[in-house]
Design an enzyme around this catalytic site. Structure first.
Site, PDB file in Angstrom:
ATOM      1  N   THR A   1       4.895 -39.204  53.882  1.00  0.00           N
ATOM      2  CA  THR A   1       5.390 -39.564  52.547  1.00  0.00           C
ATOM      3  C   THR A   1       6.361 -38.520  52.017  1.00  0.00           C
ATOM      4  O   THR A   1       7.401 -38.843  51.453  1.00  0.00           O
ATOM      5  CB  THR A   1       4.211 -39.737  51.570  1.00  0.00           C
ATOM      6  OG1 THR A   1       3.366 -40.785  52.045  1.00  0.00           O
ATOM      7  CG2 THR A   1       4.706 -40.093  50.171  1.00  0.00           C
TER       8      THR A   1
ATOM      9  N   LEU B   1      -2.245 -41.776  45.213  1.00  0.00           N
ATOM     10  CA  LEU B   1      -3.319 -40.863  45.626  1.00  0.00           C
ATOM     11  C   LEU B   1      -4.088 -40.345  44.421  1.00  0.00           C
ATOM     12  O   LEU B   1      -5.323 -40.307  44.424  1.00  0.00           O
ATOM     13  CB  LEU B   1      -2.751 -39.707  46.443  1.00  0.00           C
ATOM     14  CG  LEU B   1      -2.016 -40.100  47.726  1.00  0.00           C
ATOM     15  CD1 LEU B   1      -1.587 -38.868  48.495  1.00  0.00           C
ATOM     16  CD2 LEU B   1      -2.870 -41.005  48.589  1.00  0.00           C
TER      17      LEU B   1
ATOM     18  N   THR C   1      -4.594 -31.026  47.852  1.00  0.00           N
ATOM     19  CA  THR C   1      -4.356 -31.777  49.084  1.00  0.00           C
ATOM     20  C   THR C   1      -2.917 -32.265  49.140  1.00  0.00           C
ATOM     21  O   THR C   1      -2.595 -33.162  49.923  1.00  0.00           O
ATOM     22  CB  THR C   1      -5.318 -32.988  49.184  1.00  0.00           C
ATOM     23  OG1 THR C   1      -5.144 -33.810  48.021  1.00  0.00           O
ATOM     24  CG2 THR C   1      -6.763 -32.534  49.286  1.00  0.00           C
ATOM     25  N   ALA C   2      -2.043 -31.693  48.312  1.00  0.00           N
ATOM     26  CA  ALA C   2      -0.664 -32.178  48.198  1.00  0.00           C
ATOM     27  C   ALA C   2       0.296 -31.309  49.009  1.00  0.00           C
ATOM     28  O   ALA C   2       0.633 -31.631  50.150  1.00  0.00           O
ATOM     29  CB  ALA C   2      -0.258 -32.231  46.729  1.00  0.00           C
ATOM     30  N   ARG C   3       0.743 -30.195  48.444  1.00  0.00           N
ATOM     31  CA  ARG C   3       1.642 -29.269  49.107  1.00  0.00           C
ATOM     32  C   ARG C   3       1.246 -27.839  48.760  1.00  0.00           C
ATOM     33  O   ARG C   3       0.938 -27.531  47.615  1.00  0.00           O
ATOM     34  CB  ARG C   3       3.107 -29.520  48.693  1.00  0.00           C
ATOM     35  CG  ARG C   3       3.707 -30.805  49.234  1.00  0.00           C
ATOM     36  CD  ARG C   3       3.910 -30.715  50.738  1.00  0.00           C
ATOM     37  NE  ARG C   3       4.527 -31.917  51.301  1.00  0.00           N
ATOM     38  CZ  ARG C   3       3.867 -32.941  51.790  1.00  0.00           C
ATOM     39  NH1 ARG C   3       2.536 -32.932  51.773  1.00  0.00           N
ATOM     40  NH2 ARG C   3       4.502 -33.969  52.308  1.00  0.00           N
TER      41      ARG C   3
ATOM     42  N   GLU D   1       2.950 -23.975  57.437  1.00  0.00           N
ATOM     43  CA  GLU D   1       2.005 -24.641  58.337  1.00  0.00           C
ATOM     44  C   GLU D   1       2.632 -24.821  59.716  1.00  0.00           C
ATOM     45  O   GLU D   1       3.744 -25.347  59.810  1.00  0.00           O
ATOM     46  CB  GLU D   1       1.599 -26.003  57.757  1.00  0.00           C
ATOM     47  CG  GLU D   1       0.846 -25.904  56.445  1.00  0.00           C
ATOM     48  CD  GLU D   1       0.599 -27.256  55.790  1.00  0.00           C
ATOM     49  OE1 GLU D   1      -0.125 -27.303  54.802  1.00  0.00           O
ATOM     50  OE2 GLU D   1       1.153 -28.273  56.293  1.00  0.00           O
TER      51      GLU D   1
ATOM     52  N   HIS E   1      -4.762 -29.381  56.896  1.00  0.00           N
ATOM     53  CA  HIS E   1      -3.854 -30.486  56.580  1.00  0.00           C
ATOM     54  C   HIS E   1      -4.288 -31.778  57.274  1.00  0.00           C
ATOM     55  O   HIS E   1      -3.493 -32.454  57.951  1.00  0.00           O
ATOM     56  CB  HIS E   1      -2.415 -30.141  56.954  1.00  0.00           C
ATOM     57  CG  HIS E   1      -1.408 -30.929  56.151  1.00  0.00           C
ATOM     58  ND1 HIS E   1      -0.227 -30.386  55.699  1.00  0.00           N
ATOM     59  CD2 HIS E   1      -1.408 -32.210  55.712  1.00  0.00           C
ATOM     60  CE1 HIS E   1       0.458 -31.311  55.030  1.00  0.00           C
ATOM     61  NE2 HIS E   1      -0.254 -32.428  55.036  1.00  0.00           N
ATOM     62  N   VAL E   2      -5.560 -32.133  57.071  1.00  0.00           N
ATOM     63  CA  VAL E   2      -6.108 -33.328  57.726  1.00  0.00           C
ATOM     64  C   VAL E   2      -6.597 -34.378  56.737  1.00  0.00           C
ATOM     65  O   VAL E   2      -7.158 -35.400  57.153  1.00  0.00           O
ATOM     66  CB  VAL E   2      -7.267 -32.942  58.679  1.00  0.00           C
ATOM     67  CG1 VAL E   2      -6.747 -32.162  59.875  1.00  0.00           C
ATOM     68  CG2 VAL E   2      -8.352 -32.159  57.946  1.00  0.00           C
ATOM     69  N   ALA E   3      -6.386 -34.178  55.435  1.00  0.00           N
ATOM     70  CA  ALA E   3      -6.888 -35.149  54.457  1.00  0.00           C
ATOM     71  C   ALA E   3      -6.325 -36.540  54.694  1.00  0.00           C
ATOM     72  O   ALA E   3      -6.985 -37.545  54.406  1.00  0.00           O
ATOM     73  CB  ALA E   3      -6.559 -34.687  53.037  1.00  0.00           C
ATOM     74  N   TRP E   4      -5.137 -36.629  55.240  1.00  0.00           N
ATOM     75  CA  TRP E   4      -4.430 -37.895  55.438  1.00  0.00           C
ATOM     76  C   TRP E   4      -4.827 -38.602  56.728  1.00  0.00           C
ATOM     77  O   TRP E   4      -4.444 -39.757  56.943  1.00  0.00           O
ATOM     78  CB  TRP E   4      -2.923 -37.621  55.515  1.00  0.00           C
ATOM     79  CG  TRP E   4      -2.562 -36.793  56.717  1.00  0.00           C
ATOM     80  CD1 TRP E   4      -2.661 -35.434  56.845  1.00  0.00           C
ATOM     81  CD2 TRP E   4      -2.075 -37.265  57.978  1.00  0.00           C
ATOM     82  NE1 TRP E   4      -2.271 -35.039  58.100  1.00  0.00           N
ATOM     83  CE2 TRP E   4      -1.905 -36.131  58.809  1.00  0.00           C
ATOM     84  CE3 TRP E   4      -1.768 -38.524  58.489  1.00  0.00           C
ATOM     85  CZ2 TRP E   4      -1.438 -36.227  60.119  1.00  0.00           C
ATOM     86  CZ3 TRP E   4      -1.308 -38.618  59.791  1.00  0.00           C
ATOM     87  CH2 TRP E   4      -1.143 -37.474  60.588  1.00  0.00           C
TER      88      TRP E   4
END
Length: 317
Positions: free
Chosen positions: A72, A156, A230-232, A261, A284-287
């Protein structure tokens, strides 16, 4: 014939079907930043996730017609350079509307209910040595009745609000920092910082949001408040957060993202923070639920097919 080059295929575990038109498909599992230009040299369509496409790189890709982002966020793409060349840029949207909110609630629950500290204490033998059936070394707080502040009100953020309200939380939505007026249903940014027991970030990263939460905002938060990101990673001043966690002013934080990252040298990677029990870091695995990744892959190829058919779909440039 289109030549489609994907640079970071290994970042997606899904059945990525091939587009329904004649094309050459070149797939790289991973790509170093210094190899981006060479690998895209003959591409008409580039599939990019986190690799940077700067103005200089774009200038050296005369055949490039489309950038299909397998995510996104698009702050890694120089959109102005793409617009100047007439290069179409599309992203994927809405694929994580269930998985990211679930991750946010998992982080809130883990911090509030002290899941990590209690588990580690059992592993260390504390329960086995207890004189009664339980012990209360780490205070537990319910989500019910707490105020959750949301910064960022897209799909979200709204997904988090829906789940939080199911837990009996009061949800407030924060206006943009420094805004002169309030949208209906929003509270001032400073009000949210002061009133929320827990804050969850769902903003894009740009010049206006970089270090949205810094030392001043952390100091203004309620004692014991929790911060979820959980964004940036760049939305938060990470050094200031490390100081706030050590000082014990805020109750804890849980992050799924960092400013670089994979991380190399970040203040939030300090062993004392990772071992403290009031800070959780996931990579960075929430997605990345399997369902979400398949939805992403399907939408990604759909964007490419729409471009070739002359249709505008999910364009950001």
């Amino acid at each position: 014939m289109h030549r489609i080059v994907t640079l970071e295929a290994g970042a997606l575990i899904a059945n990525v079907r091939r587009p329904a038109f004649a094309h050459d498909w070149v797939e790289h599992d991973a790509t170093r930043q210094e190899d981006v230009a060479a690998r895209l040299a003959d591409a008409t369509i580039a599939i990019v996730n986190k690799r940077l496409l700067t103005a200089d790189i774009i200038a050296g890709l005369p055949q490039l017609q489309m950038v299909a982002i397998a995510a996104t966020g698009y702050n890694n793409i120089d959109l102005e350079a793409c617009r100047a060349r007439g290069i179409v840029v599309s992203n994927v949207r809405g694929y994580a509307r269930e998985t990211v909110p679930e991750h946010v609630l998992a982080l809130l629950l883990a911090l509030s209910r002290q899941i990590g500290p209690f588990h580690r204490s059992v592993a260390a033998g504390r329960w086995q040595q207890s004189e009664q059936f339980c012990y209360f070394d780490y205070p537990i707080r319910d989500l019910h009745g707490r105020t959750l502040g949301l910064l960022g009100s897209g799909s979200l953020g709204e997904g988090v609000a829906r789940l939080a309200e199911a837990f009996g939380m009061r949800v407030i939505r924060g206006e943009r920092k420094g805004a002169d007026s309030l949208r209906e249903g929003y509270v001032a940014f400073d009000t949210l910082i002061r009133e929320a027991d827990m804050i969850s970030l769902h903003c894009p990263l740009n010049d206006a949001t970089r270090h949205l939460i810094g030392a001043a905002e952390l100091a203004a938060m309620k004692p014991g408040a929790l911060l979820i990101n959980t964004a940036r990673g760049g939305l938060v001043d990470e050094a200031a957060l490390a100081d706030a966690l050590r000082a014990g002013h805020i109750g804890g934080a849980a992050f799924d993202v960092l400013s670089e990252e994979p991380p190399r040298d970040n203040p939030l990677l300090a062993p004392d923070l990772l071992d403290a029990g009031n800070f959780i870091l996931t990579p960075h695995v929430a997605w990345s639920s399997r369902e979400a990744m398949q939805t992403l892959a399907d939408q990604l190829i759909g964007n490419i097919e729409a471009f070739v058919a002359g249709e505008a779909r999910n364009r950001v440039a």
